[in-house]
Write an enzyme that holds these catalytic residues in place. Structure first.
Site, PDB file in Angstrom:
ATOM      1  N   LYS A 183     -12.318   1.099 -13.932  1.00  0.00           N
ATOM      2  CA  LYS A 183     -12.655  -0.268 -13.503  1.00  0.00           C
ATOM      3  C   LYS A 183     -12.935  -1.152 -14.722  1.00  0.00           C
ATOM      4  O   LYS A 183     -12.485  -2.288 -14.794  1.00  0.00           O
ATOM      5  CB  LYS A 183     -13.890  -0.250 -12.588  1.00  0.00           C
ATOM      6  CG  LYS A 183     -13.646   0.394 -11.241  1.00  0.00           C
ATOM      7  CD  LYS A 183     -12.759  -0.473 -10.369  1.00  0.00           C
ATOM      8  CE  LYS A 183     -12.385   0.178  -9.069  1.00  0.00           C
ATOM      9  NZ  LYS A 183     -11.280  -0.480  -8.386  1.00  0.00           N
ATOM     10  N   SER A 233     -16.567  -2.784  -9.542  1.00  0.00           N
ATOM     11  CA  SER A 233     -17.636  -2.024  -8.892  1.00  0.00           C
ATOM     12  C   SER A 233     -18.933  -2.103  -9.683  1.00  0.00           C
ATOM     13  O   SER A 233     -18.924  -2.136 -10.928  1.00  0.00           O
ATOM     14  CB  SER A 233     -17.198  -0.565  -8.793  1.00  0.00           C
ATOM     15  OG  SER A 233     -18.293   0.237  -8.419  1.00  0.00           O
ATOM     16  N   ASN A 268     -27.154  15.571   4.598  1.00  0.00           N
ATOM     17  CA  ASN A 268     -27.943  15.967   3.427  1.00  0.00           C
ATOM     18  C   ASN A 268     -28.432  14.696   2.753  1.00  0.00           C
ATOM     19  O   ASN A 268     -27.613  13.855   2.354  1.00  0.00           O
ATOM     20  CB  ASN A 268     -27.065  16.735   2.424  1.00  0.00           C
ATOM     21  CG  ASN A 268     -26.779  18.139   2.900  1.00  0.00           C
ATOM     22  OD1 ASN A 268     -27.688  18.864   3.311  1.00  0.00           O
ATOM     23  ND2 ASN A 268     -25.510  18.530   2.868  1.00  0.00           N
ATOM     24  N   TYR A 294     -13.784   7.131 -12.980  1.00  0.00           N
ATOM     25  CA  TYR A 294     -13.600   6.051 -11.997  1.00  0.00           C
ATOM     26  C   TYR A 294     -14.174   4.755 -12.557  1.00  0.00           C
ATOM     27  O   TYR A 294     -13.512   3.709 -12.597  1.00  0.00           O
ATOM     28  CB  TYR A 294     -14.293   6.417 -10.682  1.00  0.00           C
ATOM     29  CG  TYR A 294     -14.402   5.254  -9.719  1.00  0.00           C
ATOM     30  CD1 TYR A 294     -13.269   4.707  -9.136  1.00  0.00           C
ATOM     31  CD2 TYR A 294     -15.644   4.684  -9.413  1.00  0.00           C
ATOM     32  CE1 TYR A 294     -13.370   3.617  -8.267  1.00  0.00           C
ATOM     33  CE2 TYR A 294     -15.757   3.607  -8.555  1.00  0.00           C
ATOM     34  CZ  TYR A 294     -14.617   3.074  -7.979  1.00  0.00           C
ATOM     35  OH  TYR A 294     -14.720   1.998  -7.131  1.00  0.00           O
ATOM     36  N   ASP A 326       0.858  -1.182   0.000  1.00  0.00           N
ATOM     37  CA  ASP A 326       0.000   0.000   0.000  1.00  0.00           C
ATOM     38  C   ASP A 326       0.899   1.239   0.000  1.00  0.00           C
ATOM     39  O   ASP A 326       1.906   1.272   0.717  1.00  0.00           O
ATOM     40  CB  ASP A 326      -0.900  -0.014   1.259  1.00  0.00           C
ATOM     41  CG  ASP A 326      -2.135   0.856   1.095  1.00  0.00           C
ATOM     42  OD1 ASP A 326      -1.954   2.063   0.854  1.00  0.00           O
ATOM     43  OD2 ASP A 326      -3.250   0.336   1.209  1.00  0.00           O
TER      44      ASP A 326
HETATM   45  P1  NAD Z   1      -9.530   2.596   0.305  1.00  0.00           P
HETATM   46  O1  NAD Z   1      -9.165   3.908  -0.273  1.00  0.00           O
HETATM   47  O2  NAD Z   1      -9.848   2.524   1.751  1.00  0.00           O
HETATM   48  O3  NAD Z   1      -8.398   1.515   0.010  1.00  0.00           O
HETATM   49  C1  NAD Z   1      -7.596   1.562  -1.160  1.00  0.00           C
HETATM   50  C2  NAD Z   1      -6.142   1.464  -0.694  1.00  0.00           C
HETATM   51  O4  NAD Z   1      -5.295   1.475  -1.862  1.00  0.00           O
HETATM   52  C3  NAD Z   1      -5.717   2.633   0.182  1.00  0.00           C
HETATM   53  O5  NAD Z   1      -5.129   2.112   1.353  1.00  0.00           O
HETATM   54  C4  NAD Z   1      -4.685   3.398  -0.676  1.00  0.00           C
HETATM   55  O6  NAD Z   1      -3.696   3.978   0.129  1.00  0.00           O
HETATM   56  C5  NAD Z   1      -4.173   2.314  -1.579  1.00  0.00           C
HETATM   57  N1  NAD Z   1      -3.671   2.743  -2.889  1.00  0.00           N
HETATM   58  C6  NAD Z   1      -4.279   3.562  -3.785  1.00  0.00           C
HETATM   59  N2  NAD Z   1      -3.527   3.655  -4.887  1.00  0.00           N
HETATM   60  C7  NAD Z   1      -2.429   2.885  -4.703  1.00  0.00           C
HETATM   61  C8  NAD Z   1      -1.288   2.559  -5.492  1.00  0.00           C
HETATM   62  N3  NAD Z   1      -1.123   3.066  -6.722  1.00  0.00           N
HETATM   63  N4  NAD Z   1      -0.355   1.717  -4.977  1.00  0.00           N
HETATM   64  C9  NAD Z   1      -0.517   1.201  -3.736  1.00  0.00           C
HETATM   65  N5  NAD Z   1      -1.552   1.470  -2.947  1.00  0.00           N
HETATM   66  C10 NAD Z   1      -2.518   2.298  -3.433  1.00  0.00           C
HETATM   67  O7  NAD Z   1     -10.755   2.019  -0.565  1.00  0.00           O
HETATM   68  P2  NAD Z   1     -11.658   0.744  -0.318  1.00  0.00           P
HETATM   69  O8  NAD Z   1     -13.029   1.226  -0.018  1.00  0.00           O
HETATM   70  O9  NAD Z   1     -10.992  -0.177   0.605  1.00  0.00           O
HETATM   71  O10 NAD Z   1     -11.699   0.161  -1.789  1.00  0.00           O
HETATM   72  C11 NAD Z   1     -10.829  -0.871  -2.194  1.00  0.00           C
HETATM   73  C12 NAD Z   1     -11.100  -1.162  -3.673  1.00  0.00           C
HETATM   74  O11 NAD Z   1     -12.469  -1.512  -3.838  1.00  0.00           O
HETATM   75  C13 NAD Z   1     -10.847   0.038  -4.579  1.00  0.00           C
HETATM   76  O12 NAD Z   1     -10.244  -0.430  -5.770  1.00  0.00           O
HETATM   77  C14 NAD Z   1     -12.238   0.568  -4.860  1.00  0.00           C
HETATM   78  O13 NAD Z   1     -12.306   1.206  -6.112  1.00  0.00           O
HETATM   79  C15 NAD Z   1     -13.055  -0.721  -4.860  1.00  0.00           C
HETATM   80  N6  NAD Z   1     -14.473  -0.471  -4.540  1.00  0.00           N
HETATM   81  C16 NAD Z   1     -14.809   0.151  -3.365  1.00  0.00           C
HETATM   82  C17 NAD Z   1     -16.155   0.410  -3.087  1.00  0.00           C
HETATM   83  C18 NAD Z   1     -16.561   1.128  -1.820  1.00  0.00           C
HETATM   84  O14 NAD Z   1     -17.702   1.598  -1.736  1.00  0.00           O
HETATM   85  N7  NAD Z   1     -15.699   1.214  -0.800  1.00  0.00           N
HETATM   86  C19 NAD Z   1     -17.156   0.021  -3.999  1.00  0.00           C
HETATM   87  C20 NAD Z   1     -16.774  -0.625  -5.167  1.00  0.00           C
HETATM   88  C21 NAD Z   1     -15.428  -0.870  -5.425  1.00  0.00           C
HETATM   89  N1  UFG Z   2     -26.386   9.804   0.024  1.00  0.00           N
HETATM   90  C1  UFG Z   2     -27.025  10.838   0.695  1.00  0.00           C
HETATM   91  N2  UFG Z   2     -26.239  11.700   1.417  1.00  0.00           N
HETATM   92  C2  UFG Z   2     -24.886  11.567   1.494  1.00  0.00           C
HETATM   93  C3  UFG Z   2     -24.249  10.508   0.803  1.00  0.00           C
HETATM   94  C4  UFG Z   2     -25.037   9.651   0.065  1.00  0.00           C
HETATM   95  O1  UFG Z   2     -28.235  10.997   0.635  1.00  0.00           O
HETATM   96  O2  UFG Z   2     -24.228  12.402   2.163  1.00  0.00           O
HETATM   97  C5  UFG Z   2     -27.209   8.867  -0.738  1.00  0.00           C
HETATM   98  C6  UFG Z   2     -26.904   8.814  -2.220  1.00  0.00           C
HETATM   99  O3  UFG Z   2     -27.612   9.813  -2.910  1.00  0.00           O
HETATM  100  C7  UFG Z   2     -27.326   7.380  -2.574  1.00  0.00           C
HETATM  101  C8  UFG Z   2     -27.007   6.587  -1.307  1.00  0.00           C
HETATM  102  O4  UFG Z   2     -26.954   7.556  -0.248  1.00  0.00           O
HETATM  103  O5  UFG Z   2     -28.707   7.337  -2.795  1.00  0.00           O
HETATM  104  C9  UFG Z   2     -25.679   5.846  -1.361  1.00  0.00           C
HETATM  105  O6  UFG Z   2     -24.647   6.757  -1.717  1.00  0.00           O
HETATM  106  P1  UFG Z   2     -23.089   6.397  -1.560  1.00  0.00           P
HETATM  107  O7  UFG Z   2     -22.305   7.611  -1.963  1.00  0.00           O
HETATM  108  O8  UFG Z   2     -22.838   5.824  -0.214  1.00  0.00           O
HETATM  109  O9  UFG Z   2     -22.902   5.200  -2.603  1.00  0.00           O
HETATM  110  P2  UFG Z   2     -23.100   5.164  -4.189  1.00  0.00           P
HETATM  111  O10 UFG Z   2     -24.128   4.112  -4.475  1.00  0.00           O
HETATM  112  O11 UFG Z   2     -23.323   6.502  -4.751  1.00  0.00           O
HETATM  113  O12 UFG Z   2     -21.647   4.679  -4.672  1.00  0.00           O
HETATM  114  C10 UFG Z   2     -20.899   3.664  -4.005  1.00  0.00           C
HETATM  115  C11 UFG Z   2     -19.409   3.984  -4.161  1.00  0.00           C
HETATM  116  C12 UFG Z   2     -18.992   3.850  -5.590  1.00  0.00           C
HETATM  117  C13 UFG Z   2     -19.389   2.494  -6.101  1.00  0.00           C
HETATM  118  C14 UFG Z   2     -20.871   2.254  -5.910  1.00  0.00           C
HETATM  119  C15 UFG Z   2     -21.284   0.893  -6.354  1.00  0.00           C
HETATM  120  O13 UFG Z   2     -19.141   5.287  -3.707  1.00  0.00           O
HETATM  121  O14 UFG Z   2     -17.600   3.974  -5.685  1.00  0.00           O
HETATM  122  O15 UFG Z   2     -21.205   2.409  -4.533  1.00  0.00           O
HETATM  123  O16 UFG Z   2     -20.456  -0.054  -5.782  1.00  0.00           O
HETATM  124  F1  UFG Z   2     -19.083   2.410  -7.402  1.00  0.00           F
END
Ligand code: NAD
Ligand code: UFG
Length: 334
Positions: free
Chosen positions: A152, A124, A215, A148, A31
């Site tokens: 992916k 995602s 919000n 983003y 990381d």
């Molecule tokens: P996060 O930001 O907590 O974790 C990602 C980690 O990757 C971080 O610790 C960051 O420091 C590290 N990182 C970023 N770029 C790097 C690089 N070039 N080299 C080495 N380390 C690097 O995010 P997360 O929520 O744990 O998400 C993990 C993965 O899952 C991500 O690829 C994200 O796109 C994907 N994902 C997350 C969600 C979500 O809602 N959390 C939804 C769908 C997909």
């Molecule tokens: N929402 C609010 N207020 C906030 C934040 C979110 O009302 O302050 C609402 C959004 O409008 C949505 C729901 O809560 O209806 C969920 O929103 P999130 O931002 O938590 O999640 P999203 O579904 O928009 O997106 C998330 C991740 C993306 C990922 C996606 C599907 O942020 O990276 O889920 O995996 F791609």
């Protein structure tokens, strides 16, 4: 098994590390700490009773990753490292292509040079765009609307191409829906830097008084209460999905994609009420305009993961809320 976890200090990666190590595997965390802290390594060690190996650096640096693969005799890779803010990707698309796509490219080159055949990739549900039907299955058309999501999809396509060129390779793309919650110890969880973009961490910060109100983005969606509906999945269920994917790769090669969700949706107002019940706190909120780019409703068809990965989410909405609150409560006392 020795597993290289890129992004292993992040929210999801740290939970995957715990699940892997608790099952007797070795996790090697790489990381660059761009969105996490090294203290996570100690928290993972506290939970599982032994420390994972950790290397600070960029996943796109081929020589660096090759050295780690050799030193730890890596068997498989789980690639979670990447940037994940939709809004930021719209503002700075090149930063997203550089970090996410070029990062994956370097990792895949290192894996090829060291003859590593198995990879699980964090994709995602965002790649489906506005659902044309529900629940969303893996065959749903892909319609990315931001850098983003496109990063992916590019990585999924790169994996598809290399699986064609090397039939012995196995790649599983896990399309996460909305991960929330925390490990039951409350030691690790979602701790975003700055103002949270996602619903759950924002709700938690309002509940503990760090922010005044939430919000609610849009109350005029065609959903039962007018607010957005999502498929929230407990991060520990999600982490266990990675174990299931690794197991699947032990007897399957080629390219595969699976949705990881629960198969049911909850609205923003339902999430607020569930969180209030579990935390005993009030979450003041205001109904405001829709957030640009949001869809009304999204939830997963999880048949493929159920039958092919033999995996199913088991934790409840109550577990998701209570573990998030426990994590925040422990953070506040640190
Ligand atoms: P996060 O930001 O907590 O974790 C990602 C980690 O990757 C971080 O610790 C960051 O420091 C590290 N990182 C970023 N770029 C790097 C690089 N070039 N080299 C080495 N380390 C690097 O995010 P997360 O929520 O744990 O998400 C993990 C993965 O899952 C991500 O690829 C994200 O796109 C994907 N994902 C997350 C969600 C979500 O809602 N959390 C939804 C769908 C997909
Ligand atoms: N929402 C609010 N207020 C906030 C934040 C979110 O009302 O302050 C609402 C959004 O409008 C949505 C729901 O809560 O209806 C969920 O929103 P999130 O931002 O938590 O999640 P999203 O579904 O928009 O997106 C998330 C991740 C993306 C990922 C996606 C599907 O942020 O990276 O889920 O995996 F791609």
């Amino acid at each position: 098994m020795n597993v290289l976890l890129t992004g292993g200090c992040g929210y999801i990666g740290s939970h995957v590390a715990v699940v892997l190590m608790s099952a007797g595997h070795e996790a090697v965390l790489v990381d660059n700490l761009s969105n996490s802290h090294q203290t996570i390594v100690d928290k993972v060690a506290e939970i599982v009773g032994r420390s994972p190996a950790f290397y600070q650096g960029d996943v796109g640096e081929v020589a660096f990753v090759r050295n780690i693969i050799r030193r730890h005799r890596i068997d498989a890779v789980i690639h979670l490292a990447g940037f994940k803010s939709v809004g930021e990707s719209v503002q700075q698309p090149l930063m997203y292509y550089q970090n996410n796509v070029c990062g994956a490219l370097g990792l895949l080159q290192a894996m090829e040079a060291e003859s590593i055949s198995n990879i699980v990739f964090s994709s995602s549900a965002t790649i489906y765009g506005d659902p044309q039907y529900l629940p969303v299955n893996e065959a749903h058309p892909k319609h990315v609307i931001n850098a983003y999501g496109r990063s992916k999809l590019h990585i999924e396509d790169m994996l598809r191409d290399i699986c064609i060129s090397r039939p012995s390779l196995g790649a599983v793309c896990l399309r996460y829906f909305n991960p929330v919650g925390a490990h039951q110890s409350g030691l690790i969880g979602d701790h975003p830097r700055g103002i949270p973009n996602n619903l759950m961490p924002y709700v938690v910060q309002v509940a503990c008084g760090e922010r005044e109100f939430l919000n609610v983005f849009g109350a005029d969606y065609p959903t039962p209460d007018g607010t957005g509906v999502r498929d929230y999945i407990h991060v520990m269920d999600l982490a266990e999905g990675h174990m299931a994917a690794l197991k699947y790769l032990s007897s399957n090669s080629g390219w595969h994609a699976f949705n990881l969700g629960t198969g049911r949706g909850y609205s923003v107002l339902e999430m607020i009420r569930a969180f209030e019940r579990q935390s005993g706190r009030t979450v003041p909120y205001r109904l405001v305009a829709r957030r640009e780019g949001d869809v009304a409703c999204s939830y997963a068809d999880v048949q493929a993961a159920t039958f092919e990965l033999n995996w199913k989410a088991t934790r409840s909405l109550e577990d998701m809320c209570s573990s998030s609150w426990l994590f925040q409560s422990r953070l506040s006392t640190e």
